[in-house]
Design a protein around this motif. Structure first.
Motif, PDB file in Angstrom:
ATOM      1  N   GLU A 321       0.834  -1.203   0.000  1.00  0.00           N
ATOM      2  CA  GLU A 321       0.000   0.000   0.000  1.00  0.00           C
ATOM      3  C   GLU A 321       0.868   1.252   0.000  1.00  0.00           C
ATOM      4  N   CYS A 323       0.353   4.181   1.316  1.00  0.00           N
ATOM      5  CA  CYS A 323       0.507   4.765   2.661  1.00  0.00           C
ATOM      6  C   CYS A 323       1.699   4.151   3.386  1.00  0.00           C
ATOM      7  N   TYR A 369      -3.278   2.211  -5.020  1.00  0.00           N
ATOM      8  CA  TYR A 369      -3.355   1.819  -3.614  1.00  0.00           C
ATOM      9  C   TYR A 369      -2.251   0.789  -3.355  1.00  0.00           C
ATOM     10  N   CYS A 404      -7.421   6.624   1.662  1.00  0.00           N
ATOM     11  CA  CYS A 404      -6.375   7.041   2.611  1.00  0.00           C
ATOM     12  C   CYS A 404      -5.116   7.488   1.879  1.00  0.00           C
ATOM     13  N   CYS A 405      -4.694   6.681   0.869  1.00  0.00           N
ATOM     14  CA  CYS A 405      -3.478   7.039   0.145  1.00  0.00           C
ATOM     15  C   CYS A 405      -3.679   8.344  -0.638  1.00  0.00           C
TER      16      CYS A 405
HETATM   17 ZN   LIG Z   1      -3.458   4.193   2.128  1.00  0.00          ZN
END
Ligand SMILES: [Zn+2]
Length: 680
Positions: A321, A323, A369, A404-405
């Motif tokens: 991912e 993030c 992602y 989120c990313c």
């Molecule tokens: Zn993320």
């Protein structure tokens, strides 16, 4: 002023340090006394990052940050509801991690570029957050009875980290006051509602603003808060005694906090921050151990480990991912800063130059992602093999799989740029990571300018121009990567000097006028054996991957907010990808030829690759796309200890490999073919 506050204040004065945020270890204090938890001032980090104002990106790095500001990062707040209409900014959309995540990246981006319009917008948003902090210390999006409602503390840890960073960039006292007020509310709130959920697994992020605020204010309760967060948070040392962290999460397996890849990427910094609290030597060792376990059981050649989105093993078709990429970079920046061990900065470069750019489109409008090391197509794929992620996870797009990313990816490049140079405890400078930049800072009371001219990591040579305003003696520490055997340095016309790989080469002298320091880090091709005995090509800090022709197809055009240029795309191969590589792994340099190209306007794009490798290989007809991914390497007979025989009825072809970070689709771990004497 409490007794403890007074003691901390007096010791600061005794040490001859004005209360300007510079901390020194207190002399004569040995081990921590648990009955007096805040007596010990936090240990100083080995090196302190320079203020953002002292560093400016240059060369390809300046282009990269400009691309970022012109892409999603600089425009997300104009159209994406979770930022544009965030509850943090008075809207009705998401009011948790997304706006703070975005600010965490665009603050250093805007200040490093001195991008005035972006800075003005950020200032407006930060002011809104600060203005709407309640009298009790909780921020606007939190319910009035935040603690009673068991609101996950994660976003508060995060926003305080952001506001501390903003204070560092601007000196805005109101931002620091907001952090102190919020952390004080947390100190009491944690007694009523102990950490749980994301806050429990990410407790250490709260130590970043707590230690920052302590150095600014010397309030000893901030150290009590740091210890309380640690006591309530997840014990990663205990977690890494279990076998579960070693086991890949099966396809469509169970989602676990304890195997969540982003938690795992963030947590190594816990060791560094915790060490600052009480200097426990085990913390240093644990950071190395934790990364070692992740490498051994889930490691990828990019310097990352898999998690799609729970830890997924070493197979190069599993995902990582985005993030996790940017968070691991930040962890490595913290680890190098606190412990001063160059191994963390080596690792930082590996992730920054490979895994980070690979997951983001060359124009930085679209991202994935999950990235795969062997990624031959990116499509909407209901038959996917991710552990817990969904069918769109490797699309390039606005918010593939989850947003989120989309909000968190922005910190990668700017924080890397902001951590290139740091201060040593004896008021010298250390080059932590290498990229073109200009530094202007004060050393021992004298303004000093340093210009780093280089196309590193695409080149071996780096020239530093060191220009103090007047003669001044200070140490300059140059990080020599562990792979740079035969590294040399030359000051002006003086004879060349050897440097030892894996060290910080200390150069202490009286710097007068302008001095050129020319550094050379020889990059030798290496072939490393990976999952299922496949091989990967590395040279210096770069990983090389097969260049594959690519066709981009727009998808999801009917979904909201997917107007160009922030649309979603599938990517499919237009040229064969199923090659084995013919490499003599004892003399890989002889099987691969590296050619330098000019670094493109988009440095991390297939066309912009600043260096390419030519090698030889053969297609392996049995190696096909299975369930939308490159099939298991074992199906290509690569799962044996001996090099497989050349696929005799296939022609030997010249292959072009480009830096991994320049690819969008790729093969990176190749079946190994036996060297032959025939062929081109
Ligand atoms: Zn993320």
């Amino acid at each position: 002023m409490s007794d403890i506050d007074r003691r901390a204040f007096l010791s600061t004065v005794v040490a001859g340090v004005a209360a300007t945020g510079v901390s020194l270890p207190l002399r004569g204090v040995g081990v921590d006394d648990p009955s007096q938890p805040s007596r010990l001032a936090p240990a100083s980090p080995a090196f302190r990052p320079l203020p953002l104002a002292d560093i400016r990106p240059d060369g390809w790095l300046a282009r990269q940050l400009k691309i970022q500001a012109d892409g999603l990062s600089g425009h997300l707040d104009e159209f994406w509801p979770d930022i544009k209409d965030s509850q943090w900014f008075g809207g009705a959309a998401e009011g948790w991690e997304r706006a703070p995540y975005w600010l965490d990246g665009v603050i250093p981006l805007a200040w490093l570029l001195d991008d005035r319009p972006l800075k003005a917008r950020i200032t407006k948003y930060v002011n809104y957050i600060v203005d709407h902090q309640r009298a009790d210390g909780w921020y606007g999006p939190y319910p009035a009875d935040a603690v009673a409602k068991r609101y996950d503390m994660w976003a508060i840890l995060l926003v305080n980290k952001v506001l501390a960073q903003y204070h560092g960039a601007t000196g805005d006292q109101r931002a620091l006051d907001a952090v102190v007020k919020s952390l004080h509310a947390m100190l009491d709130g944690l007694d009523q509602t102990p950490l749980y959920g994301w806050g429990k697994f990410r407790w250490f992020e709260g130590l970043v603003p707590a230690l920052y605020a302590y150095e600014q204010t010397r309030h000893s309760w901030l150290l009590d808060l740091a210890r309380k967060l640690r006591a309530q948070g997840t014990d990663y040392e205990a977690l890494f005694e279990t076998d579960d962290v070693k086991v890949p999460t099966p396809r469509r397996g169970l989602w676990k906090w304890t195997k969540h890849v982003v938690n795992m990427a963030m947590a190594p910094k816990a060791a560094a921050l915790s060490w600052r609290l009480d200097r426990r030597t085990a913390d240093r060792a644990f950071a190395t151990k934790m990364i070692g376990v992740l490498d051994r059981y889930h490691g990828q050649v990019t310097g990352m480990f898999t998690g799609d989105e729970c830890l997924s093993g070493r197979n190069p078709v599993q995902g990582t991912e985005l993030c996790a990429v940017v968070e691991f970079m930040y962890s490595l920046e913290q680890l190098f800063s606190v412990f001063g061990d160059p191994v963390f900065a080596d690792r930082l470069e590996r992730v920054a130059f490979n895994a980070l750019p690979a997951a983001i489109s060359p124009d930085m409008w679209a991202h994935q992602y999950d990235q795969q090391v062997n990624q031959v197509q990116c499509t909407v794929n209901p038959d996917h093999g991710w552990s817990t992620n969904g069918p769109e996870s490797n699309l390039f797009g606005l918010e593939p799989n989850y947003g989120c990313c989309t909000s968190n990816m922005h910190q990668g490049w700017p924080k890397f740029a902001g951590h290139l140079w740091m201060k040593t405890p004896d008021d010298g400078l250390v080059a932590a990571a290498w990229a073109p930049c200009r530094v202007r800072t004060s050393v021992r009371g004298t303004p000093v300018a340093i210009r780093v001219s280089t196309d590193y990591p695409f080149r071996e040579e780096i020239t530093l121009g060191v220009s103090p305003d007047r003669s001044v003696r200070f140490p300059l520490l140059l990080r020599v990567p562990a792979w740079a055997e035969g590294a040399t340095m030359r000051i002006g016309d003086a004879p060349e000097m050897r440097m030892t790989p894996g060290t910080l080469h200390r150069l202490e002298r009286l710097w007068t006028g302008e001095t050129n320091v020319r550094v050379r880090f020889p990059m030798r091709a290496q072939v490393t054996v990976r999952y299922n005995d496949a091989i990967a090509v590395e040279r210096g800090p770069l990983i090389y991957a097969l260049q594959i022709g690519e066709a981009w197809t727009r998808v999801n055009a009917d979904k909201p907010h997917r107007d160009l240029p922030h649309a979603d795309f599938e990517v499919r191969p237009t040229t064969p990808w199923n090659y084995g590589l013919i490499v003599d792994d004892r003399h890989p340099g002889a099987s691969l030829r590296f050619e330098e190209r000019s670094v493109g306007g988009r440095p991390f794009s297939p066309d912009g690759a600043g260096v390419v490798a030519k090698g030889r290989g053969q297609q392996i007809p049995g190696w096909k796309i299975v369930r939308g991914w490159a099939g298991e390497l074992a199906t290509a007979d690569a799962g044996t200890a001996d090099p497989i025989k050349p696929v005799s009825d296939q022609p030997i072809e010249e292959l072009t490999l480009i830096p991994y970070g320049c690819t969008n689709i790729r093969i990176t771990e190749f079946p190994r073919l036996k060297p032959t004497v025939s062929g081109p």
